[in-house]
Design a protein around this motif. Structure first.
Motif, mmCIF file in Angstrom:
data_model
loop_
_atom_site.group_PDB
_atom_site.id
_atom_site.type_symbol
_atom_site.label_atom_id
_atom_site.label_comp_id
_atom_site.label_asym_id
_atom_site.label_seq_id
_atom_site.Cartn_x
_atom_site.Cartn_y
_atom_site.Cartn_z
ATOM 1 N N VAL A 275 0.775 -1.051 0.008
ATOM 2 C CA VAL A 275 -0.035 -0.092 0.034
ATOM 3 C C VAL A 275 1.038 1.232 0.035
ATOM 4 C CG1 VAL A 275 -1.561 1.159 1.316
ATOM 5 C CG2 VAL A 275 -1.844 -1.168 1.056
ATOM 6 N N THR A 276 0.801 2.159 -0.771
ATOM 7 C CA THR A 276 1.135 3.518 -0.951
ATOM 8 C C THR A 276 0.428 4.571 -1.346
ATOM 9 O OG1 THR A 276 3.168 4.549 -2.092
ATOM 10 C CG2 THR A 276 1.970 3.324 -3.227
ATOM 11 N N THR A 277 0.812 6.006 -0.540
ATOM 12 C CA THR A 277 0.075 7.004 -1.085
ATOM 13 C C THR A 277 0.693 7.970 -2.364
ATOM 14 O OG1 THR A 277 1.180 8.194 0.757
ATOM 15 C CG2 THR A 277 -0.868 6.962 1.349
ATOM 16 N N GLU A 278 2.008 7.415 -2.566
ATOM 17 C CA GLU A 278 2.617 7.862 -3.707
ATOM 18 C C GLU A 278 2.139 7.453 -5.071
ATOM 19 O OE1 GLU A 278 6.820 6.947 -2.974
ATOM 20 O OE2 GLU A 278 6.849 8.046 -0.959
ATOM 21 N N GLN A 279 2.516 8.222 -6.234
ATOM 22 C CA GLN A 279 2.106 7.916 -7.392
ATOM 23 C C GLN A 279 2.743 6.605 -7.858
ATOM 24 O OE1 GLN A 279 3.019 11.137 -10.329
ATOM 25 N NE2 GLN A 279 0.894 10.693 -11.271
ATOM 26 N N TRP A 280 1.900 5.608 -8.293
ATOM 27 C CA TRP A 280 0.367 5.776 -8.464
ATOM 28 C C TRP A 280 -0.128 5.109 -7.146
ATOM 29 C CZ3 TRP A 280 -1.187 8.660 -12.238
ATOM 30 C CH2 TRP A 280 -0.344 8.876 -13.122
ATOM 31 N N PRO A 281 -0.756 5.872 -6.480
ATOM 32 C CA PRO A 281 -1.462 5.425 -5.020
ATOM 33 C C PRO A 281 -2.178 4.020 -5.039
ATOM 34 C CG PRO A 281 -2.500 7.346 -5.637
ATOM 35 C CD PRO A 281 -1.512 6.928 -6.820
ATOM 36 N N THR A 282 -2.209 3.586 -4.033
ATOM 37 C CA THR A 282 -3.285 2.469 -3.760
ATOM 38 C C THR A 282 -4.794 3.036 -3.621
ATOM 39 O OG1 THR A 282 -1.838 1.169 -2.467
ATOM 40 C CG2 THR A 282 -3.999 0.644 -2.093
ATOM 41 N N LYS A 283 -5.943 2.595 -4.365
ATOM 42 C CA LYS A 283 -7.052 3.196 -4.549
ATOM 43 C C LYS A 283 -7.980 2.157 -3.774
ATOM 44 C CE LYS A 283 -6.277 6.648 -6.955
ATOM 45 N NZ LYS A 283 -6.858 8.040 -6.845
ATOM 46 N N TYR A 284 -8.856 2.868 -2.743
ATOM 47 C CA TYR A 284 -10.031 2.097 -2.218
ATOM 48 C C TYR A 284 -11.241 2.706 -2.603
ATOM 49 C CZ TYR A 284 -6.432 0.562 1.037
ATOM 50 O OH TYR A 284 -5.457 0.015 1.599
ATOM 51 N N SER A 285 -11.225 3.613 -3.711
ATOM 52 C CA SER A 285 -12.518 3.867 -4.258
ATOM 53 C C SER A 285 -13.351 3.084 -4.995
ATOM 54 C CB SER A 285 -12.434 5.451 -5.044
ATOM 55 O OG SER A 285 -11.461 5.053 -5.836
ATOM 56 N N VAL A 286 -14.696 3.166 -5.258
ATOM 57 C CA VAL A 286 -15.577 2.293 -5.844
ATOM 58 C C VAL A 286 -16.350 3.475 -6.796
ATOM 59 C CG1 VAL A 286 -17.361 0.695 -5.923
ATOM 60 C CG2 VAL A 286 -15.652 0.425 -4.239
ATOM 61 N N GLU A 287 -16.390 3.079 -7.815
ATOM 62 C CA GLU A 287 -17.417 3.854 -8.994
ATOM 63 C C GLU A 287 -18.277 3.124 -9.432
ATOM 64 O OE1 GLU A 287 -14.282 7.102 -10.945
ATOM 65 O OE2 GLU A 287 -13.618 5.113 -11.068
ATOM 66 N N LYS A 288 -19.350 3.922 -10.402
ATOM 67 C CA LYS A 288 -20.453 3.213 -11.034
ATOM 68 C C LYS A 288 -20.437 3.885 -12.448
ATOM 69 C CE LYS A 288 -24.359 1.456 -9.634
ATOM 70 N NZ LYS A 288 -25.675 1.462 -9.149
ATOM 71 N N TRP A 289 -20.326 3.198 -13.323
ATOM 72 C CA TRP A 289 -20.300 3.699 -14.711
ATOM 73 C C TRP A 289 -21.731 3.375 -15.330
ATOM 74 C CZ3 TRP A 289 -21.675 1.863 -19.578
ATOM 75 C CH2 TRP A 289 -21.549 2.676 -20.581
ATOM 76 N N TYR A 290 -22.290 4.454 -15.669
ATOM 77 C CA TYR A 290 -23.703 4.582 -16.335
ATOM 78 C C TYR A 290 -24.008 4.456 -17.821
ATOM 79 C CZ TYR A 290 -24.829 5.175 -11.241
ATOM 80 O OH TYR A 290 -24.768 5.290 -9.978
ATOM 81 N N PRO A 291 -24.629 3.654 -18.270
ATOM 82 C CA PRO A 291 -24.943 3.731 -19.942
ATOM 83 C C PRO A 291 -25.696 4.820 -19.855
ATOM 84 C CG PRO A 291 -25.362 1.612 -19.079
ATOM 85 C CD PRO A 291 -24.941 2.537 -17.649
ATOM 86 N N SER A 292 -26.088 5.257 -20.958
ATOM 87 C CA SER A 292 -26.906 6.532 -21.591
ATOM 88 C C SER A 292 -28.403 5.974 -21.496
ATOM 89 C CB SER A 292 -26.775 6.698 -23.301
ATOM 90 O OG SER A 292 -27.110 5.744 -23.965
ATOM 91 N N TRP A 293 -28.934 4.933 -21.456
ATOM 92 C CA TRP A 293 -30.097 4.518 -21.103
ATOM 93 C C TRP A 293 -30.487 4.418 -19.959
ATOM 94 C CZ3 TRP A 293 -28.885 0.022 -18.881
ATOM 95 C CH2 TRP A 293 -27.948 -0.823 -19.287
ATOM 96 N N TYR A 294 -29.564 4.626 -18.795
ATOM 97 C CA TYR A 294 -29.593 4.114 -17.494
ATOM 98 C C TYR A 294 -31.083 4.770 -16.772
ATOM 99 C CZ TYR A 294 -28.686 3.366 -12.591
ATOM 100 O OH TYR A 294 -28.611 2.511 -11.228
ATOM 101 N N ASN A 295 -31.378 6.078 -17.072
ATOM 102 C CA ASN A 295 -32.567 6.938 -16.666
ATOM 103 C C ASN A 295 -33.562 6.667 -17.070
ATOM 104 O OD1 ASN A 295 -31.090 7.439 -14.055
ATOM 105 N ND2 ASN A 295 -30.167 9.270 -15.172
ATOM 106 N N LYS A 296 -33.693 6.227 -18.405
ATOM 107 C CA LYS A 296 -34.828 5.926 -19.250
ATOM 108 C C LYS A 296 -35.859 4.593 -18.439
ATOM 109 C CE LYS A 296 -32.816 6.768 -23.931
ATOM 110 N NZ LYS A 296 -32.765 6.309 -25.204
ATOM 111 N N ALA A 297 -37.150 4.877 -18.781
ATOM 112 C CA ALA A 297 -38.190 4.091 -18.248
ATOM 113 C C ALA A 297 -37.451 2.473 -18.665
ATOM 114 C CB ALA A 297 -39.568 4.308 -18.777
#
Length: 494
Positions: A275-297
């Motif tokens: 584990v390191t905070t220097e470049q490139w640091p260890t990442k604990y973040s989590v993301e979601k990628w949303y497609p264009s139709w995500y908010n459609k009915a």
């Protein structure tokens, strides 16, 4: 035998196969600590089985890329070599070398089996994209790269092969927008494929040579994903129009997986020994990628099964949408796989055979769907997600069981014939009736359509369906979300 790194692929009876790999972690494998064997779980009496392929593909034989074929054979790719492997005869069948670049770890190109659909007759075809073609990789050792790998741009080619065909051959496909190593390729419910994560220079792994920033052997993080449409015309299969880049680099030890809402969860990155905070640091973040139709009915089907068998009686469900083109409605089955080192082992997408009956006046649609094709090698038994996709927009996915729910030889039956598609119009609106063309059987006989488990019958009195264009996939990246991975499948971290 102890294994510090391994992969798993399942058989048509639900067994796991662990393959290779190293006795201790190193950048690439070497004779001294290579483990060129595979074994089954539950364990078979034979124990570990030697595989020559994992020896002669050194030093690039870690995480060999493996898929179970419809024939029951394994397709393997490592270094520049490819084979089919007959597990019963323990025989290796040579295939053509992969062109341009190694795709296996640490070159780490993206790879996935293309969706299995009625249109392609469920013929297995695998696509490889990216990697790194630095010739010096062949001279790397378990001590490190031995050259400034971070200065070598990743490969941008894509090639496809049908390993079970009579004459398997690698063919060129559209190139990536840029070279990419460590890219993850993830199915979306509409049959397109998301590719994200990775770097534009170098490979996976790390070393102490200080060729560039930190100890990472990969540099130039890629922040914007791209989506591949296997049905688009050649020259237009990759698209990222409107995509918003992430602010998080996703390099070595990053991961991605499809969620039931149709988004892609992205996490991880640790291109260092610790584990390191220097470049490139260890990442604990989590993301979601949303497609264009995500908010459609979203379509809201009623009547999804809890289990699908291999062949057998058709089933049906209903939905209501006056604007839907029923000929474009599809039912997709997706297994997300086990994610590690740029590939989701066991990931698979299969589209079921379907037909329909639509009441034009009310928009009520009955979708008649087949069971799984009667070949467990196409889609091995176990949990998976089911989606219905209407005009390119998927429903929420639901977990179902494929097969018997138990390990062992799976029961199979002949696939039931589906009724002919039809549109039912009010008598005043049409003085004649016609049958819409079937997606799966243009010679299907005109008949009253009924299906086991339903009291509804479809009356044949219809007009041709007015076609609509499929909408393309676009996307935007987005905020952090945690706590969903346990319900969606296993993400393996190494």
């Amino acid at each position: 035998m102890a294994r510090s790194l391994f992969l798993a692929v399942t058989t048509g009876e639900g067994e796991y196969i662990s393959m290779n790999v190293q006795l201790t972690y190193r950048y690439v494998s070497s004779k001294g600590q290579n483990n060129p064997t595979y074994e089954y779980w539950p364990a078979r009496p034979e124990g570990a089985v030697k595989m020559d392929f994992l020896d002669y593909t050194l030093p690039l034989s870690l995480y060999p890329l493996v898929w179970l074929m419809p024939s029951g054979k394994l397709f393997l790719q490592a270094n520049m070599k490819s084979i089919l492997y007959d597990m019963d005869a323990k025989k290796e069948i040579p295939l053509p070398d992969i062109p341009y670049a190694p795709r296996v770890y640490p070159a780490s190109g993206g790879a996935v089996m293309l969706p299995l659909t009625p249109e392609n007759n469920y013929e297995a075809e695998v696509i490889f994209c990216g990697g790194n073609g630095a010739p010096e990789l062949q001279k790397s050792t378990d001590a490190g790269a031995g050259f400034n790998v971070t200065a070598v741009r990743a490969d941008d080619t894509c090639v496809r092969i049908k390993p079970d065909s009579d004459k398997p051959t690698y063919v060129d496909d559209d190139k990536l927008p840029e070279g990419r190593s460590m890219g993850s390729m993830i199915y979306l419910p509409d049959g397109t494929i998301w590719m994200g994560n990775g770097v534009e220079y170098g490979t996976a792994g790390y070393g102490s040579e200080k060729y560039s920033i930190g100890v990472s052997y990969g540099q130039g993080p890629l922040y914007t994903p791209v989506v591949y449409d296997p049905k688009a015309p050649a020259g237009s299969r990759w698209n990222r129009d409107g995509f918003t880049p992430s602010t998080e680099e996703r390099m070595y030890h990053s991961s991605a997986i499809l969620l039931a809402d149709g988004s892609v969860m992205v996490s991880g990155s640790n291109p260092n020994a610790d584990v390191t905070t220097e470049q490139w640091p260890t990442k604990y973040s989590v993301e979601k990628w949303y497609p264009s139709w995500y908010n459609k009915a979203r379509p809201v089907p009623s009547g999804f099964p809890e289990k699908l068998s291999y062949g057998g009686p058709a089933w049906n469900f209903t939905l209501t949408d006056k604007n839907a083109d029923p000929s474009k409605i599809k039912v997709s089955i997706i297994r997300t796989g086990f994610s590690t080192h740029g590939i989701n082992f066991g990931q698979r997408y299969l589209e079921l055979e379907t037909s329909y009956s639509m009441k034009k006046e009310t928009g009520e649609i009955i979708i008649f769907a087949s069971q799984m094709p009667p070949n467990p090698n196409l889609f091995t038994p176990g949990p998976a997600m089911i989606f219905v996709v209407v005009d390119g927009v998927p429903s929420e996915g639901e977990m179902i069981m494929i097969g018997s729910g138990e390990m062992g030889k799976q029961p199979t039956a002949e696939a039931a014939k589906l009724p002919q598609p039809e549109i039912i119009v009010p008598p005043a609106a049409s003085s004649t009736s016609s049958t819409a063309p079937s997606k799966s059987d243009s010679s299907a006989q005109k008949t009253d359509a009924s299906s086991e488990g339903s009291n509804e019958k479809a009356t044949v009195n219809n007009n041709a369906v007015e076609k609509k264009d499929d909408s393309g996939a676009a996307a935007l990246a987005s905020p952090i979300l945690a706590a969903v991975i346990a319900a969606m499948g296993a993400v393996a971290w190494m």
